[in-house]
Scaffold this motif. Sequence first.
Motif, PDB file in Angstrom:
ATOM      1  N   GLU A 117       7.540  18.732 -13.929  1.00 48.74           N
ATOM      2  CA  GLU A 117       8.268  19.999 -14.056  1.00 48.74           C
ATOM      3  C   GLU A 117       8.569  20.315 -15.518  1.00 48.74           C
ATOM      4  O   GLU A 117       8.445  21.464 -15.957  1.00 48.74           O
ATOM      5  N   VAL A 118       8.946  19.295 -16.289  1.00 44.17           N
ATOM      6  CA  VAL A 118       9.226  19.496 -17.718  1.00 44.17           C
ATOM      7  C   VAL A 118       7.965  19.916 -18.459  1.00 44.17           C
ATOM      8  O   VAL A 118       7.997  20.808 -19.323  1.00 44.17           O
ATOM      9  N   ASP A 119       6.842  19.294 -18.133  1.00 42.20           N
ATOM     10  CA  ASP A 119       5.577  19.639 -18.775  1.00 42.20           C
ATOM     11  C   ASP A 119       5.196  21.094 -18.489  1.00 42.20           C
ATOM     12  O   ASP A 119       4.764  21.820 -19.391  1.00 42.20           O
ATOM     13  N   ALA A 120       5.384  21.530 -17.250  1.00 42.15           N
ATOM     14  CA  ALA A 120       5.082  22.925 -16.903  1.00 42.15           C
ATOM     15  C   ALA A 120       6.073  23.875 -17.580  1.00 42.15           C
ATOM     16  O   ALA A 120       5.697  24.991 -17.975  1.00 42.15           O
ATOM     17  N   LYS A 145      16.008   9.619 -14.908  1.00 38.52           N
ATOM     18  CA  LYS A 145      15.571   8.477 -15.716  1.00 38.52           C
ATOM     19  C   LYS A 145      14.102   8.624 -16.123  1.00 38.52           C
ATOM     20  O   LYS A 145      13.278   7.724 -15.932  1.00 38.52           O
ATOM     21  N   ALA A 146      13.798   9.811 -16.664  1.00 38.30           N
ATOM     22  CA  ALA A 146      12.447  10.072 -17.142  1.00 38.30           C
ATOM     23  C   ALA A 146      12.140   9.182 -18.346  1.00 38.30           C
ATOM     24  O   ALA A 146      13.026   8.520 -18.900  1.00 38.30           O
ATOM     25  N   SER A 147      10.895   9.176 -18.756  1.00 41.31           N
ATOM     26  CA  SER A 147      10.482   8.317 -19.872  1.00 41.31           C
ATOM     27  C   SER A 147      11.188   8.735 -21.161  1.00 41.31           C
ATOM     28  O   SER A 147      11.639   9.874 -21.318  1.00 41.31           O
ATOM     29  N   HIS A 148      11.287   7.782 -22.069  1.00 42.13           N
ATOM     30  CA  HIS A 148      11.959   8.020 -23.351  1.00 42.13           C
ATOM     31  C   HIS A 148      11.278   9.158 -24.120  1.00 42.13           C
ATOM     32  O   HIS A 148      11.953   9.974 -24.756  1.00 42.13           O
ATOM     33  N   THR A 149       9.968   9.240 -24.032  1.00 43.21           N
ATOM     34  CA  THR A 149       9.220  10.285 -24.738  1.00 43.21           C
ATOM     35  C   THR A 149       9.610  11.671 -24.246  1.00 43.21           C
ATOM     36  O   THR A 149       9.823  12.595 -25.044  1.00 43.21           O
ATOM     37  N   VAL A 150       9.721  11.838 -22.940  1.00 40.23           N
ATOM     38  CA  VAL A 150      10.064  13.140 -22.351  1.00 40.23           C
ATOM     39  C   VAL A 150      11.477  13.540 -22.734  1.00 40.23           C
ATOM     40  O   VAL A 150      11.737  14.692 -23.117  1.00 40.23           O
ATOM     41  N   THR A 172       0.823  -1.226   0.000  1.00 39.87           N
ATOM     42  CA  THR A 172       0.000   0.000   0.000  1.00 39.87           C
ATOM     43  C   THR A 172       0.848   1.264   0.000  1.00 39.87           C
ATOM     44  O   THR A 172       0.376   2.323   0.375  1.00 39.87           O
ATOM     45  N   LEU A 173       2.114   1.133  -0.422  1.00 40.68           N
ATOM     46  CA  LEU A 173       3.025   2.277  -0.393  1.00 40.68           C
ATOM     47  C   LEU A 173       2.593   3.323  -1.420  1.00 40.68           C
ATOM     48  O   LEU A 173       2.483   3.039  -2.607  1.00 40.68           O
ATOM     49  N   VAL A 174       2.341   4.529  -0.959  1.00 39.54           N
ATOM     50  CA  VAL A 174       1.968   5.652  -1.820  1.00 39.54           C
ATOM     51  C   VAL A 174       2.758   6.875  -1.392  1.00 39.54           C
ATOM     52  O   VAL A 174       3.475   6.853  -0.381  1.00 39.54           O
ATOM     53  N   ARG A 175       2.640   7.937  -2.170  1.00 38.48           N
ATOM     54  CA  ARG A 175       3.339   9.179  -1.863  1.00 38.48           C
ATOM     55  C   ARG A 175       2.936   9.686  -0.473  1.00 38.48           C
ATOM     56  O   ARG A 175       1.771   9.765  -0.136  1.00 38.48           O
ATOM     57  N   GLY A 176       3.926  10.029   0.319  1.00 34.03           N
ATOM     58  CA  GLY A 176       3.697  10.548   1.654  1.00 34.03           C
ATOM     59  C   GLY A 176       3.619   9.484   2.737  1.00 34.03           C
ATOM     60  O   GLY A 176       3.437   9.810   3.912  1.00 34.03           O
ATOM     61  N   ALA A 196      12.566   6.467  -6.491  1.00 37.82           N
ATOM     62  CA  ALA A 196      12.938   6.764  -7.881  1.00 37.82           C
ATOM     63  C   ALA A 196      11.722   7.145  -8.710  1.00 37.82           C
ATOM     64  O   ALA A 196      11.780   8.052  -9.548  1.00 37.82           O
ATOM     65  N   ARG A 197      10.603   6.456  -8.473  1.00 39.58           N
ATOM     66  CA  ARG A 197       9.372   6.779  -9.203  1.00 39.58           C
ATOM     67  C   ARG A 197       8.877   8.177  -8.849  1.00 39.58           C
ATOM     68  O   ARG A 197       8.411   8.927  -9.719  1.00 39.58           O
ATOM     69  N   GLN A 198       8.989   8.546  -7.587  1.00 37.02           N
ATOM     70  CA  GLN A 198       8.586   9.890  -7.173  1.00 37.02           C
ATOM     71  C   GLN A 198       9.439  10.956  -7.861  1.00 37.02           C
ATOM     72  O   GLN A 198       8.921  11.961  -8.365  1.00 37.02           O
ATOM     73  N   ILE A 199      10.753  10.738  -7.889  1.00 40.53           N
ATOM     74  CA  ILE A 199      11.662  11.696  -8.534  1.00 40.53           C
ATOM     75  C   ILE A 199      11.340  11.801 -10.025  1.00 40.53           C
ATOM     76  O   ILE A 199      11.315  12.901 -10.597  1.00 40.53           O
ATOM     77  N   ARG A 200      11.086  10.657 -10.663  1.00 41.26           N
ATOM     78  CA  ARG A 200      10.774  10.662 -12.098  1.00 41.26           C
ATOM     79  C   ARG A 200       9.472  11.391 -12.383  1.00 41.26           C
ATOM     80  O   ARG A 200       9.393  12.209 -13.316  1.00 41.26           O
ATOM     81  N   GLU A 201       8.452  11.135 -11.592  1.00 42.86           N
ATOM     82  CA  GLU A 201       7.156  11.796 -11.797  1.00 42.86           C
ATOM     83  C   GLU A 201       7.254  13.294 -11.556  1.00 42.86           C
ATOM     84  O   GLU A 201       6.662  14.093 -12.303  1.00 42.86           O
ATOM     85  N   ASP A 202       8.007  13.699 -10.532  1.00 45.29           N
ATOM     86  CA  ASP A 202       8.175  15.136 -10.254  1.00 45.29           C
ATOM     87  C   ASP A 202       8.918  15.814 -11.401  1.00 45.29           C
ATOM     88  O   ASP A 202       8.579  16.938 -11.799  1.00 45.29           O
TER      89      ASP A 202
END
Length: 366
Positions: A156-159, A183-188, A108-112, A146-152
Amino acid sequence: WVLCCERVRKNNGHGGFHGCRTLGIAALSVACQNAVALEIVMGGVCARCSDVKKGGGMRADDLEEEVEENGLSSEDERSGMALSSEDEDDEEHYRQGVMEILKETGKTLVRGKTLALKEAISAAKKCNLKQQHITEAENLLEEHKARQIREDCEAEVDAWFKSDKCKDLGDCERHLKLAQKAKASHTVIEKLRSHYDEMRVTRPLEEDEIEQAKEYLRRSCREFVTAAISTEGRPALILDLDQGRKYPCLLSLNPPLQRICLRAENDEAVLGPGQELSLKHVKALLAKDDKRVRETAAFADLASEDSDCIVAFRFEDKKYGVWCFVEPTAQTASRLIEAMLVLTTFLNRRGGSKEQRRDSEIDYNS
């Protein structure tokens, strides 16, 4: 019994939990035996109260001796073993509980909620849980971070792309490095890299870069003119747009550098007599950028990689016409276009209408 309890209290700090309980059990046993003896004495000779008093008295020190004499030490050991077994069961139950918490927290691990998993891992280490379970939980925690860092980073890139800062070349390079590190997605990453390459190519040139570009154009023009005014002429390969065949030919310039001539290299019957054009009416460009050439069957039959190597000399001297030359490489094709651009710009600056001079100026700057 009171004396026995007092003895237990005094020895609490020395014998621990097991010692206190063992001594208490022994004391209770001795007290029961004394009570039985007292009942016998009182029932047998009730008139001799003094004897009863003497027989019922016992000191705390005598209590321990009687415990040993009655062989209660074995019972003490059995009680200690039972308590030890109970403690082991409690410890195993505790470990099982920690392992269940570790698994549930990981699922059940989630952000925070990373602190809960950290505490569970710490508890697992303290109770000597299997290293396999601890390692799996630690890996899960690292993946979550790592997933949190990638999503953040991706957010940030989208903004950033939606802001005015996306036009800053240095800021784009910084975001590209951050995305690669996270290690963001290949598309980004590809979106950032393409944007960076485009801005780097289209950015305004520095003064030294402008001078280098001018010198490069001069060199391209000089090499073409030197070959074209020679006796042999500049070798080329012309593409017949009607038949799709290629023929070797020669390009020549007249000494005043105002007219360009096309003639066959070997057999004049192939191309007919030499053809001449005024340089003022010639515009050189890639053949794929000319709609009429691009729609011909001859051009469509060419491989896609060859389309960057075909140069079209488009002219409108009384009527529309085009010469298509197949160059060895895309670089030689670019240098031929550059040479023709410099020559036509120079001629149109010396003469012609204001509109022609303006068009040539735009072509030269581009």
